[in-house]
Design a protein around this motif. Structure first.
Motif, PDB file in Angstrom:
ATOM      1  N   PHE A 144       0.821  -1.209   0.000  1.00  0.00           N
ATOM      2  CA  PHE A 144       0.000   0.000   0.000  1.00  0.00           C
ATOM      3  C   PHE A 144       0.852   1.255   0.000  1.00  0.00           C
ATOM      4  CE2 PHE A 144      -0.020  -1.886   4.326  1.00  0.00           C
ATOM      5  CZ  PHE A 144       0.753  -0.954   4.992  1.00  0.00           C
ATOM      6  N   ASN A 145       0.192   2.342  -0.340  1.00  0.00           N
ATOM      7  CA  ASN A 145       0.819   3.658  -0.435  1.00  0.00           C
ATOM      8  C   ASN A 145       0.512   4.447   0.833  1.00  0.00           C
ATOM      9  OD1 ASN A 145      -0.128   6.629  -1.103  1.00  0.00           O
ATOM     10  ND2 ASN A 145       1.603   6.218  -2.413  1.00  0.00           N
ATOM     11  N   VAL A 146       1.517   5.129   1.364  1.00  0.00           N
ATOM     12  CA  VAL A 146       1.328   5.991   2.527  1.00  0.00           C
ATOM     13  C   VAL A 146       1.873   7.371   2.201  1.00  0.00           C
ATOM     14  CG1 VAL A 146       1.816   6.371   4.973  1.00  0.00           C
ATOM     15  CG2 VAL A 146       1.523   4.038   4.116  1.00  0.00           C
ATOM     16  N   ALA A 147       1.084   8.396   2.477  1.00  0.00           N
ATOM     17  CA  ALA A 147       1.510   9.775   2.236  1.00  0.00           C
ATOM     18  C   ALA A 147       1.496  10.551   3.551  1.00  0.00           C
ATOM     19  CB  ALA A 147       0.583  10.456   1.232  1.00  0.00           C
ATOM     20  N   GLU A 148       2.417  11.468   3.666  1.00  0.00           N
ATOM     21  CA  GLU A 148       2.450  12.373   4.815  1.00  0.00           C
ATOM     22  C   GLU A 148       1.603  13.599   4.456  1.00  0.00           C
ATOM     23  OE1 GLU A 148       5.634  14.926   7.562  1.00  0.00           O
ATOM     24  OE2 GLU A 148       6.326  13.835   5.791  1.00  0.00           O
ATOM     25  N   LEU A 149       0.370  13.632   4.961  1.00  0.00           N
ATOM     26  CA  LEU A 149      -0.532  14.732   4.608  1.00  0.00           C
ATOM     27  C   LEU A 149      -0.195  16.013   5.355  1.00  0.00           C
ATOM     28  CD1 LEU A 149      -4.037  13.024   4.365  1.00  0.00           C
ATOM     29  CD2 LEU A 149      -2.256  13.290   2.617  1.00  0.00           C
ATOM     30  N   ARG A 156      -2.893   6.222   4.619  1.00  0.00           N
ATOM     31  CA  ARG A 156      -2.790   5.091   3.691  1.00  0.00           C
ATOM     32  C   ARG A 156      -3.839   5.264   2.603  1.00  0.00           C
ATOM     33  NH1 ARG A 156      -5.484   0.345   3.084  1.00  0.00           N
ATOM     34  NH2 ARG A 156      -6.596   0.579   5.055  1.00  0.00           N
ATOM     35  N   GLY A 157      -3.371   5.433   1.357  1.00  0.00           N
ATOM     36  CA  GLY A 157      -4.279   5.760   0.269  1.00  0.00           C
ATOM     37  C   GLY A 157      -4.666   4.596  -0.611  1.00  0.00           C
ATOM     38  N   THR A 158      -4.035   3.423  -0.426  1.00  0.00           N
ATOM     39  CA  THR A 158      -4.380   2.230  -1.191  1.00  0.00           C
ATOM     40  C   THR A 158      -4.439   1.049  -0.218  1.00  0.00           C
ATOM     41  OG1 THR A 158      -2.050   1.841  -1.738  1.00  0.00           O
ATOM     42  CG2 THR A 158      -3.343   3.092  -3.333  1.00  0.00           C
ATOM     43  N   SER A 159      -4.798  -0.128  -0.734  1.00  0.00           N
ATOM     44  CA  SER A 159      -5.016  -1.266   0.147  1.00  0.00           C
ATOM     45  C   SER A 159      -4.022  -2.387  -0.154  1.00  0.00           C
ATOM     46  CB  SER A 159      -6.446  -1.779  -0.007  1.00  0.00           C
ATOM     47  OG  SER A 159      -6.678  -2.166  -1.351  1.00  0.00           O
ATOM     48  N   GLY A 160      -4.125  -3.468   0.595  1.00  0.00           N
ATOM     49  CA  GLY A 160      -3.277  -4.634   0.374  1.00  0.00           C
ATOM     50  C   GLY A 160      -2.684  -5.148   1.670  1.00  0.00           C
ATOM     51  N   SER A 274      -7.895  -1.538  -9.373  1.00  0.00           N
ATOM     52  CA  SER A 274      -6.614  -0.849  -9.201  1.00  0.00           C
ATOM     53  C   SER A 274      -6.793   0.640  -8.961  1.00  0.00           C
ATOM     54  CB  SER A 274      -5.734  -1.068 -10.440  1.00  0.00           C
ATOM     55  OG  SER A 274      -5.453  -2.435 -10.632  1.00  0.00           O
ATOM     56  N   LEU A 275      -7.949   1.171  -9.326  1.00  0.00           N
ATOM     57  CA  LEU A 275      -8.197   2.602  -9.163  1.00  0.00           C
ATOM     58  C   LEU A 275      -8.910   2.925  -7.862  1.00  0.00           C
ATOM     59  CD1 LEU A 275      -9.222   3.468 -12.830  1.00  0.00           C
ATOM     60  CD2 LEU A 275      -7.120   4.152 -11.659  1.00  0.00           C
ATOM     61  N   GLN A 276      -8.984   1.938  -6.960  1.00  0.00           N
ATOM     62  CA  GLN A 276      -9.564   2.196  -5.644  1.00  0.00           C
ATOM     63  C   GLN A 276      -8.520   2.915  -4.792  1.00  0.00           C
ATOM     64  OE1 GLN A 276     -10.975  -1.584  -4.256  1.00  0.00           O
ATOM     65  NE2 GLN A 276     -12.770  -1.570  -5.571  1.00  0.00           N
ATOM     66  N   ILE A 277      -8.265   4.132  -5.175  1.00  0.00           N
ATOM     67  CA  ILE A 277      -7.242   4.977  -4.571  1.00  0.00           C
ATOM     68  C   ILE A 277      -7.900   6.307  -4.252  1.00  0.00           C
ATOM     69  CG2 ILE A 277      -4.998   6.083  -4.902  1.00  0.00           C
ATOM     70  CD1 ILE A 277      -4.537   4.099  -7.219  1.00  0.00           C
ATOM     71  N   ASP A 278      -7.682   6.825  -3.065  1.00  0.00           N
ATOM     72  CA  ASP A 278      -8.310   8.114  -2.788  1.00  0.00           C
ATOM     73  C   ASP A 278      -7.493   9.259  -3.383  1.00  0.00           C
ATOM     74  OD1 ASP A 278      -6.294   8.897  -0.946  1.00  0.00           O
ATOM     75  OD2 ASP A 278      -7.362   7.977   0.710  1.00  0.00           O
ATOM     76  N   ASP A 279      -8.095  10.412  -3.417  1.00  0.00           N
ATOM     77  CA  ASP A 279      -7.488  11.550  -4.109  1.00  0.00           C
ATOM     78  C   ASP A 279      -6.259  12.104  -3.398  1.00  0.00           C
ATOM     79  OD1 ASP A 279      -9.389  11.411  -6.099  1.00  0.00           O
ATOM     80  OD2 ASP A 279     -10.742  12.839  -5.141  1.00  0.00           O
ATOM     81  N   LYS A 280      -5.998  11.662  -2.162  1.00  0.00           N
ATOM     82  CA  LYS A 280      -4.841  12.166  -1.419  1.00  0.00           C
ATOM     83  C   LYS A 280      -3.571  11.365  -1.714  1.00  0.00           C
ATOM     84  CE  LYS A 280      -7.730  13.514   2.553  1.00  0.00           C
ATOM     85  NZ  LYS A 280      -8.953  12.782   2.185  1.00  0.00           N
TER      86      LYS A 280
END
Length: 352
Positions: A144-149, A156-160, A274-280
């Protein structure tokens, strides 16, 4: 609503150190701490000072929100020399810092301490083991993807599910990771999983150079063509090496280039999962570029270039991506629109 955090002394076999408390390390360590695991975050002051002031906030694309009070975490800038050793270390530094981090751990930890690498690429665990032969370094994979907002806010913006090499040292940890919302899957051979993830991660430099959030970039056919070209070179090198990458996101690797090249309306329908990703969401490499840090492109595209050369092949587009991101460093990389990036990779008939 913020979930309450309660101590659970029996939640894990022991304490965890997170060596490299950036986005991924901070998120995984924070989730474990929220589930009652004693966690020490080891990282740079830029990341730790806001946590010390206000605690750590963790959110995800499903709307969950957790707050871990600062007092529930130990925050250090280096591995301690006067503390009881942890039962498990999570190695989450950037690839370029692997050797230094492994050496610092080897100086303070007893032999046999399990160290789980949660890093991008395929070579970090091997490199860490060479530097610290007394430790038990195990490869892992974070899907998964993690961003520092914001400071002390990781999203966490994606799953897995997390994955790791099967080892007796990790099996007692499975319940603790599950309670933390981080299911950990163990594999007899992690290499195919790592290479499958690397194919997906070849989009990280594309995302970093686009300057766009991840979902918006994936909905640009031109940028997807760039990712497809990088994957094709990687697949050729993997075939020559006799490595069969595991499917990720439900797509056989050999289908990925064709899928990425589809017109966007069709891609949107077929690749809905694969596009189940939030806008952040954005790639960690995009964060590195924004902060002027050296990227991990060499652990991704550079790995493809090296594998290709070992088997008498070339990977010029992956080599070009390394040059685009690392060639002028420490000067910041220049963002490129889809047409310009396709041209930089030598792709004809550019589209947007």
């Amino acid at each position: 609503m913020t979930a309450a955090v309660h101590s659970a002394p029996d939640a894990a076999p022991g304490a965890v150190w997170v060596m490299g408390a950036g986005a991924v390390g901070g998120f995984v360590g924070g989730q474990l701490a929220a589930a009652g695991v004693p966690v020490t975050l080891i990282g740079r002051p830029r990341l730790l000072q806001p946590i010390a002031q206000s605690g750590l906030t963790l959110t995800d694309l499903d709307g969950r929100r957790r707050h871990v009070p600062a007092g529930q975490l130990k925050l250090l800038q280096a591995p301690p020399t006067d503390a009881p050793p942890p039962a498990l270390v999570l190695l989450a530094v950037k690839s370029g810092a692997t050797a230094e981090a492994a050496a610092s751990l080897a100086r303070v930890l007893p032999e046999g301490t399990p160290v789980l690498s949660l890093q991008n690429g395929v070579a970090n665990a091997r490199q860490a083991q060479q530097v610290a032969p007394g430790l038990r370094v195990l490869p892992g994979m974070v899907p998964f993807n993690v961003a520092e907002l914001a400071p002390a806010h990781l999203h966490r913006g994606t799953s897995g599910a997390l994955a790791a090499q099967d080892d007796a040292a990790l099996r007692p940890w499975l319940p603790a990771f599950a309670r933390a919302g981080l299911p950990l899957q163990l594999h007899a051979d992690l290499a195919p999983v790592q290479w499958g993830k690397l194919l997906l991660n070849l989009n990280n430099p594309v995302n970093a150079l686009s300057g766009l959030p991840l979902r918006a970039q994936l909905l640009s056919r031109g940028y997807r063509r760039c990712h497809a070209a990088l994957i094709e070179e990687a697949l050729a090198a993997l075939r020559a090496a006799g490595i069969a990458p595991a499917p990720l996101a439900g797509v056989p690797p050999r289908w990925m280039p064709a899928l990425l090249r589809l017109p966007t309306p069709l891609f949107r329908r077929i690749a809905a999962r694969s596009l189940q990703i939030d806008d952040k969401a954005r790639s960690s490499m995009a964060d590195d570029v924004a902060l002027g840090r050296r990227t991990e492109v060499d652990a991704l595209c550079g790995e493809v270039v090296r594998l290709a050369r070992q088997h008498g092949l070339q990977a010029p587009r992956n080599a070009a991506m390394v040059q685009l991101l690392d060639g002028a460093w420490p000067q910041p990389a220049t963002t490129l629109d889809a047409r310009a990036l396709q041209a930089a990779l030598g792709l004809r008939g550019a589209v947007t």
